[in-house]
Design a protein around this motif. Sequence first.
Motif, PDB file in Angstrom:
ATOM      1  N   ASP A  20       0.861  -0.951  -0.074  1.00 39.58           N
ATOM      2  CA  ASP A  20       0.085   0.025  -0.181  1.00 39.58           C
ATOM      3  C   ASP A  20       1.175   1.253  -0.475  1.00 39.58           C
ATOM      4  OD1 ASP A  20      -2.191  -1.658   0.236  1.00 39.58           O
ATOM      5  OD2 ASP A  20      -2.210  -1.841   1.948  1.00 39.58           O
ATOM      6  N   ASP A  23       3.252   3.867  -4.539  1.00 38.24           N
ATOM      7  CA  ASP A  23       2.145   4.437  -5.497  1.00 38.24           C
ATOM      8  C   ASP A  23       2.536   5.150  -6.559  1.00 38.24           C
ATOM      9  OD1 ASP A  23      -0.605   5.539  -6.252  1.00 38.24           O
ATOM     10  OD2 ASP A  23       0.083   7.537  -4.332  1.00 38.24           O
ATOM     11  N   TYR A 142      -9.397  -2.441  -2.261  1.00 38.63           N
ATOM     12  CA  TYR A 142      -9.376  -1.083  -2.641  1.00 38.63           C
ATOM     13  C   TYR A 142      -9.943  -0.174  -2.044  1.00 38.63           C
ATOM     14  CZ  TYR A 142      -7.784  -4.841  -6.303  1.00 38.63           C
ATOM     15  OH  TYR A 142      -6.990  -5.809  -6.900  1.00 38.63           O
ATOM     16  N   GLU A 284      -3.577   5.474   4.579  1.00 37.30           N
ATOM     17  CA  GLU A 284      -3.189   4.296   5.061  1.00 37.30           C
ATOM     18  C   GLU A 284      -4.301   4.215   6.804  1.00 37.30           C
ATOM     19  OE1 GLU A 284       0.642   4.119   6.435  1.00 37.30           O
ATOM     20  OE2 GLU A 284       1.793   3.913   4.206  1.00 37.30           O
TER      21      GLU A 284
END
Length: 326
Positions: A20, A23, A142, A284
Amino acid sequence: MLFQSIRRLRHFVYDILQNDAHDTLFSRCVDYFLIFLIMANVAAVIAESVDQWYYPFQEYFTWFENFSIVIFSIEYLLRLWSVAEAKPDNTTWRQRWNWVRSPSALIDLVAIAPAFLNFFVSFDLRFLRILRLFRILKLTRYFVSLRILLVVLSKEKGSFQAVIFILIIMIVTASSGIYLVENHAQPDVFESIPKAMWWAVVTLTTVGYGDVTPITTAGKVLGAVITILGVGLAALPAGILATGLANELSQRREELEQHFREELVDGDFDLVQNQTMIDKIRRELGLDKEQAQDIVLQVLREQELERREKEVRQKNFCPHCGEPLD
Protein backbone atom coordinates in the motif's frame (compact mmCIF):
# COMPACT_ATOMS: atom_id res chain seq x y z
CA MET A 1 22.46 -13.59 -11.00
CA LEU A 2 19.27 -15.36 -11.99
CA PHE A 3 18.18 -15.57 -8.35
CA GLN A 4 18.69 -11.83 -7.87
CA SER A 5 16.65 -11.12 -11.00
CA ILE A 6 13.82 -13.29 -9.70
CA ARG A 7 13.96 -11.53 -6.32
CA ARG A 8 13.77 -8.12 -8.00
CA LEU A 9 10.83 -9.26 -10.11
CA ARG A 10 9.06 -10.66 -7.05
CA HIS A 11 9.65 -7.45 -5.14
CA PHE A 12 8.28 -5.46 -8.08
CA VAL A 13 5.13 -7.62 -8.18
CA TYR A 14 4.71 -7.25 -4.43
CA ASP A 15 4.94 -3.45 -4.67
CA ILE A 16 2.36 -3.35 -7.46
CA LEU A 17 -0.20 -5.74 -5.97
CA GLN A 18 0.22 -5.71 -2.19
CA ASN A 19 2.36 -2.83 -0.96
CA ASP A 20 0.00 0.00 0.00
CA ALA A 21 2.94 2.33 0.59
CA HIS A 22 4.03 1.95 -3.04
CA ASP A 23 2.06 4.48 -5.09
CA THR A 24 2.99 4.84 -8.75
CA LEU A 25 1.08 5.45 -11.96
CA PHE A 26 1.45 1.81 -12.98
CA SER A 27 0.23 0.47 -9.61
CA ARG A 28 -2.78 2.79 -9.74
CA CYS A 29 -3.57 1.64 -13.29
CA VAL A 30 -3.43 -2.00 -12.15
CA ASP A 31 -5.77 -1.23 -9.25
CA TYR A 32 -8.21 0.65 -11.49
CA PHE A 33 -8.21 -2.21 -14.01
CA LEU A 34 -8.97 -4.80 -11.32
CA ILE A 35 -11.69 -2.61 -9.81
CA PHE A 36 -13.27 -2.17 -13.25
CA LEU A 37 -13.06 -5.93 -13.90
CA ILE A 38 -14.72 -6.73 -10.56
CA MET A 39 -17.56 -4.28 -11.20
CA ALA A 40 -17.97 -5.58 -14.75
CA ASN A 41 -18.24 -9.15 -13.41
CA VAL A 42 -20.96 -8.15 -10.96
CA ALA A 43 -22.81 -6.34 -13.77
CA ALA A 44 -22.45 -9.42 -16.00
CA VAL A 45 -23.91 -11.72 -13.33
CA ILE A 46 -26.88 -9.38 -12.93
CA ALA A 47 -27.35 -9.12 -16.70
CA GLU A 48 -27.20 -12.92 -17.12
CA SER A 49 -30.29 -13.25 -14.94
CA VAL A 50 -32.29 -11.52 -17.70
CA ASP A 51 -33.01 -14.14 -20.35
CA GLN A 52 -33.59 -11.51 -23.05
CA TRP A 53 -30.01 -10.32 -22.56
CA TYR A 54 -28.28 -13.59 -21.76
CA TYR A 55 -29.32 -15.96 -24.56
CA PRO A 56 -28.66 -13.64 -27.55
CA PHE A 57 -25.19 -12.77 -26.15
CA GLN A 58 -24.37 -16.01 -24.36
CA GLU A 59 -21.12 -16.42 -26.28
CA TYR A 60 -19.88 -13.00 -25.18
CA PHE A 61 -20.83 -13.66 -21.56
CA THR A 62 -18.92 -16.95 -21.65
CA TRP A 63 -15.88 -15.30 -23.21
CA PHE A 64 -15.86 -12.55 -20.60
CA GLU A 65 -16.21 -15.08 -17.77
CA ASN A 66 -13.24 -17.12 -19.05
CA PHE A 67 -11.18 -13.95 -19.46
CA SER A 68 -12.03 -12.87 -15.90
CA ILE A 69 -11.13 -16.28 -14.49
CA VAL A 70 -7.73 -16.13 -16.16
CA ILE A 71 -7.02 -12.62 -14.84
CA PHE A 72 -8.20 -13.37 -11.30
CA SER A 73 -6.27 -16.65 -11.24
CA ILE A 74 -3.08 -14.92 -12.36
CA GLU A 75 -3.65 -12.23 -9.75
CA TYR A 76 -4.11 -14.85 -7.01
CA LEU A 77 -0.97 -16.75 -7.99
CA LEU A 78 1.11 -13.57 -8.22
CA ARG A 79 -0.07 -12.45 -4.80
CA LEU A 80 0.74 -15.88 -3.37
CA TRP A 81 4.19 -15.79 -4.97
CA SER A 82 5.11 -12.21 -4.05
CA VAL A 83 3.80 -12.14 -0.47
CA ALA A 84 7.17 -13.54 0.61
CA GLU A 85 8.55 -10.01 0.15
CA ALA A 86 6.35 -8.67 2.96
CA LYS A 87 8.86 -9.91 5.55
CA PRO A 88 12.00 -11.09 3.70
CA ASP A 89 13.63 -12.31 6.94
CA ASN A 90 10.83 -14.78 7.69
CA THR A 91 10.27 -18.19 6.17
CA THR A 92 8.84 -17.89 2.66
CA TRP A 93 6.34 -20.72 2.80
CA ARG A 94 5.15 -19.79 6.29
CA GLN A 95 4.32 -16.30 5.04
CA ARG A 96 2.46 -17.77 2.09
CA TRP A 97 0.51 -20.13 4.33
CA ASN A 98 -0.44 -17.27 6.62
CA TRP A 99 -1.56 -15.25 3.61
CA VAL A 100 -3.65 -18.11 2.22
CA ARG A 101 -5.58 -18.19 5.50
CA SER A 102 -6.12 -14.42 5.59
CA PRO A 103 -9.61 -13.00 4.83
CA SER A 104 -8.47 -11.22 1.65
CA ALA A 105 -6.91 -14.39 0.25
CA LEU A 106 -10.02 -16.42 1.08
CA ILE A 107 -12.14 -13.84 -0.77
CA ASP A 108 -9.85 -14.14 -3.81
CA LEU A 109 -10.12 -17.92 -3.66
CA VAL A 110 -13.92 -17.83 -3.43
CA ALA A 111 -13.96 -15.55 -6.49
CA ILE A 112 -12.29 -18.17 -8.70
CA ALA A 113 -13.03 -21.51 -7.01
CA PRO A 114 -16.56 -22.07 -8.45
CA ALA A 115 -15.28 -21.87 -12.02
CA PHE A 116 -12.64 -24.54 -11.40
CA LEU A 117 -14.98 -26.75 -9.38
CA ASN A 118 -17.35 -26.77 -12.33
CA PHE A 119 -14.78 -28.83 -14.25
CA PHE A 120 -15.04 -31.64 -11.68
CA VAL A 121 -18.57 -31.28 -10.28
CA SER A 122 -21.63 -30.31 -12.28
CA PHE A 123 -23.19 -27.19 -10.81
CA ASP A 124 -26.54 -25.66 -11.43
CA LEU A 125 -25.67 -22.63 -13.57
CA ARG A 126 -27.93 -20.37 -11.53
CA PHE A 127 -26.08 -21.41 -8.36
CA LEU A 128 -22.75 -20.79 -10.09
CA ARG A 129 -23.81 -17.28 -11.12
CA ILE A 130 -24.80 -16.43 -7.57
CA LEU A 131 -21.41 -17.58 -6.27
CA ARG A 132 -19.72 -15.25 -8.75
CA LEU A 133 -21.35 -12.32 -6.99
CA PHE A 134 -18.88 -12.90 -4.15
CA ARG A 135 -16.29 -11.25 -6.39
CA ILE A 136 -17.64 -7.91 -5.26
CA LEU A 137 -15.98 -8.64 -1.89
CA LYS A 138 -12.63 -8.19 -3.64
CA LEU A 139 -13.34 -4.45 -3.61
CA THR A 140 -12.55 -4.41 0.13
CA ARG A 141 -8.88 -4.45 -0.81
CA TYR A 142 -9.11 -1.19 -2.75
CA PHE A 143 -11.37 0.95 -0.53
CA VAL A 144 -10.17 2.01 2.90
CA SER A 145 -13.69 2.55 4.20
CA LEU A 146 -14.55 -1.10 3.56
CA ARG A 147 -11.33 -2.21 5.23
CA ILE A 148 -12.20 -0.11 8.28
CA LEU A 149 -15.60 -1.80 8.42
CA LEU A 150 -13.97 -5.24 8.33
CA VAL A 151 -11.55 -4.18 11.09
CA VAL A 152 -14.48 -3.04 13.25
CA LEU A 153 -16.35 -6.30 12.63
CA SER A 154 -13.23 -8.24 13.60
CA LYS A 155 -12.69 -6.24 16.79
CA GLU A 156 -16.34 -6.40 17.81
CA LYS A 157 -16.88 -10.04 16.90
CA GLY A 158 -17.29 -10.95 20.57
CA SER A 159 -20.12 -8.44 20.95
CA PHE A 160 -21.82 -9.64 17.77
CA GLN A 161 -21.52 -13.25 18.94
CA ALA A 162 -23.23 -12.30 22.18
CA VAL A 163 -26.05 -10.56 20.26
CA ILE A 164 -26.52 -13.57 17.99
CA PHE A 165 -26.59 -15.89 21.01
CA ILE A 166 -29.23 -13.69 22.70
CA LEU A 167 -31.22 -13.60 19.46
CA ILE A 168 -31.20 -17.40 19.21
CA ILE A 169 -32.42 -17.69 22.81
CA MET A 170 -35.18 -15.15 22.14
CA ILE A 171 -36.29 -16.95 18.95
CA VAL A 172 -36.49 -20.32 20.72
CA THR A 173 -38.29 -18.82 23.72
CA ALA A 174 -40.74 -16.79 21.61
CA SER A 175 -41.57 -19.66 19.26
CA SER A 176 -42.08 -22.03 22.19
CA GLY A 177 -44.33 -19.54 23.98
CA ILE A 178 -46.48 -18.75 20.94
CA TYR A 179 -46.77 -22.48 20.19
CA LEU A 180 -48.15 -23.15 23.67
CA VAL A 181 -50.79 -20.40 23.56
CA GLU A 182 -51.79 -20.60 19.89
CA ASN A 183 -51.51 -24.27 18.99
CA HIS A 184 -55.10 -25.14 19.95
CA ALA A 185 -56.56 -22.04 18.27
CA GLN A 186 -54.51 -22.31 15.06
CA PRO A 187 -53.18 -25.88 14.73
CA ASP A 188 -52.36 -25.44 11.04
CA VAL A 189 -50.37 -22.21 11.48
CA PHE A 190 -48.61 -23.05 14.76
CA GLU A 191 -48.39 -26.77 14.20
CA SER A 192 -44.97 -27.10 15.84
CA ILE A 193 -42.23 -25.04 17.43
CA PRO A 194 -40.05 -25.07 14.25
CA LYS A 195 -42.99 -23.69 12.23
CA ALA A 196 -43.59 -21.04 14.91
CA MET A 197 -39.98 -19.87 14.55
CA TRP A 198 -40.91 -18.00 11.35
CA TRP A 199 -43.36 -15.86 13.32
CA ALA A 200 -40.76 -15.37 16.08
CA VAL A 201 -38.11 -14.18 13.62
CA VAL A 202 -40.30 -11.65 11.79
CA THR A 203 -41.70 -10.40 15.10
CA LEU A 204 -38.34 -10.03 16.87
CA THR A 205 -36.89 -8.20 13.87
CA THR A 206 -39.99 -5.91 13.88
CA VAL A 207 -40.70 -6.80 10.23
CA GLY A 208 -44.13 -8.28 10.91
CA TYR A 209 -45.31 -9.50 7.50
CA GLY A 210 -48.77 -10.23 8.89
CA ASP A 211 -49.00 -13.63 7.20
CA VAL A 212 -49.00 -15.34 10.61
CA THR A 213 -50.65 -13.56 13.55
CA PRO A 214 -51.90 -14.67 16.98
CA ILE A 215 -55.67 -14.57 17.55
CA THR A 216 -55.97 -15.48 21.23
CA THR A 217 -55.70 -12.89 23.98
CA ALA A 218 -52.65 -14.57 25.49
CA GLY A 219 -51.05 -14.79 22.06
CA LYS A 220 -51.61 -11.10 21.38
CA VAL A 221 -50.14 -10.12 24.74
CA LEU A 222 -47.14 -12.36 24.16
CA GLY A 223 -46.77 -10.95 20.64
CA ALA A 224 -46.80 -7.38 21.97
CA VAL A 225 -44.11 -8.18 24.54
CA ILE A 226 -41.94 -9.92 21.96
CA THR A 227 -42.33 -7.00 19.54
CA ILE A 228 -41.22 -4.49 22.20
CA LEU A 229 -38.23 -6.67 23.06
CA GLY A 230 -37.44 -6.99 19.37
CA VAL A 231 -37.14 -3.21 18.98
CA GLY A 232 -34.34 -3.10 21.51
CA LEU A 233 -32.73 -6.27 20.22
CA ALA A 234 -32.68 -5.02 16.62
CA ALA A 235 -30.94 -1.82 17.76
CA LEU A 236 -28.08 -3.69 19.46
CA PRO A 237 -26.04 -4.59 16.33
CA ALA A 238 -26.45 -1.08 14.93
CA GLY A 239 -25.28 0.43 18.22
CA ILE A 240 -22.29 -1.90 18.42
CA LEU A 241 -21.30 -1.13 14.83
CA ALA A 242 -21.71 2.64 15.25
CA THR A 243 -19.69 2.65 18.49
CA GLY A 244 -17.00 0.48 16.94
CA LEU A 245 -16.69 2.75 13.88
CA ALA A 246 -16.48 5.86 16.07
CA ASN A 247 -13.79 4.29 18.27
CA GLU A 248 -11.81 3.07 15.25
CA LEU A 249 -11.86 6.49 13.57
CA SER A 250 -10.91 8.16 16.85
CA GLN A 251 -8.01 5.76 17.28
CA ARG A 252 -6.80 6.45 13.74
CA ARG A 253 -6.98 10.21 14.36
CA GLU A 254 -4.89 9.75 17.49
CA GLU A 255 -2.35 7.67 15.56
CA LEU A 256 -2.07 10.37 12.91
CA GLU A 257 -1.72 13.08 15.54
CA GLN A 258 0.92 11.10 17.41
CA HIS A 259 2.86 10.54 14.21
CA PHE A 260 2.92 14.25 13.43
CA ARG A 261 4.00 15.06 16.99
CA GLU A 262 6.93 12.68 16.62
CA GLU A 263 7.87 14.36 13.33
CA LEU A 264 7.78 17.78 15.01
CA VAL A 265 9.98 16.58 17.86
CA ASP A 266 12.53 15.04 15.50
CA GLY A 267 12.88 18.17 13.37
CA ASP A 268 11.21 21.01 11.54
CA PHE A 269 7.90 20.06 9.99
CA ASP A 270 6.86 21.93 6.86
CA LEU A 271 3.18 21.52 6.04
CA VAL A 272 3.73 22.26 2.35
CA GLN A 273 6.89 20.22 1.74
CA ASN A 274 5.56 17.22 3.65
CA GLN A 275 2.17 17.14 1.92
CA THR A 276 3.05 13.90 0.14
CA MET A 277 3.86 12.21 3.45
CA ILE A 278 0.63 13.52 4.98
CA ASP A 279 -1.43 12.14 2.09
CA LYS A 280 0.30 8.77 2.37
CA ILE A 281 -0.35 8.46 6.11
CA ARG A 282 -3.95 9.63 5.95
CA ARG A 283 -4.74 7.13 3.16
CA GLU A 284 -3.30 4.31 5.25
CA LEU A 285 -5.45 5.37 8.22
CA GLY A 286 -8.59 6.00 6.14
CA LEU A 287 -8.95 9.73 6.89
CA ASP A 288 -9.97 12.40 4.41
CA LYS A 289 -7.88 15.47 3.55
CA GLU A 290 -9.86 17.86 5.74
CA GLN A 291 -9.42 15.65 8.81
CA ALA A 292 -5.68 15.32 8.20
CA GLN A 293 -5.23 19.06 7.68
CA ASP A 294 -7.19 19.87 10.85
CA ILE A 295 -5.02 17.48 12.87
CA VAL A 296 -1.80 18.90 11.43
CA LEU A 297 -2.86 22.50 12.09
CA GLN A 298 -3.93 21.60 15.62
CA VAL A 299 -0.57 20.00 16.36
CA LEU A 300 1.29 22.97 14.87
CA ARG A 301 -0.73 25.42 16.98
CA GLU A 302 -0.04 23.42 20.13
CA GLN A 303 3.66 23.30 19.32
CA GLU A 304 3.73 27.06 18.72
CA LEU A 305 1.89 27.69 22.01
CA GLU A 306 4.36 25.50 23.90
CA ARG A 307 7.27 27.34 22.29
CA ARG A 308 5.89 30.73 23.32
CA GLU A 309 5.24 29.56 26.88
CA LYS A 310 8.80 28.29 27.06
CA GLU A 311 10.15 31.65 25.88
CA VAL A 312 8.06 33.46 28.49
CA ARG A 313 9.38 31.20 31.25
CA GLN A 314 12.94 31.77 30.11
CA LYS A 315 12.45 35.53 30.26
CA ASN A 316 10.93 35.50 33.74
CA PHE A 317 13.46 33.16 35.34
CA CYS A 318 17.22 33.33 35.71
CA PRO A 319 18.85 30.95 33.20
CA HIS A 320 21.63 30.11 35.73
CA CYS A 321 19.94 29.54 39.09
CA GLY A 322 16.30 29.24 37.96
CA GLU A 323 15.12 31.83 40.47
CA PRO A 324 12.31 34.19 39.36
CA LEU A 325 13.47 37.64 38.25
CA ASP A 326 12.17 40.82 39.92
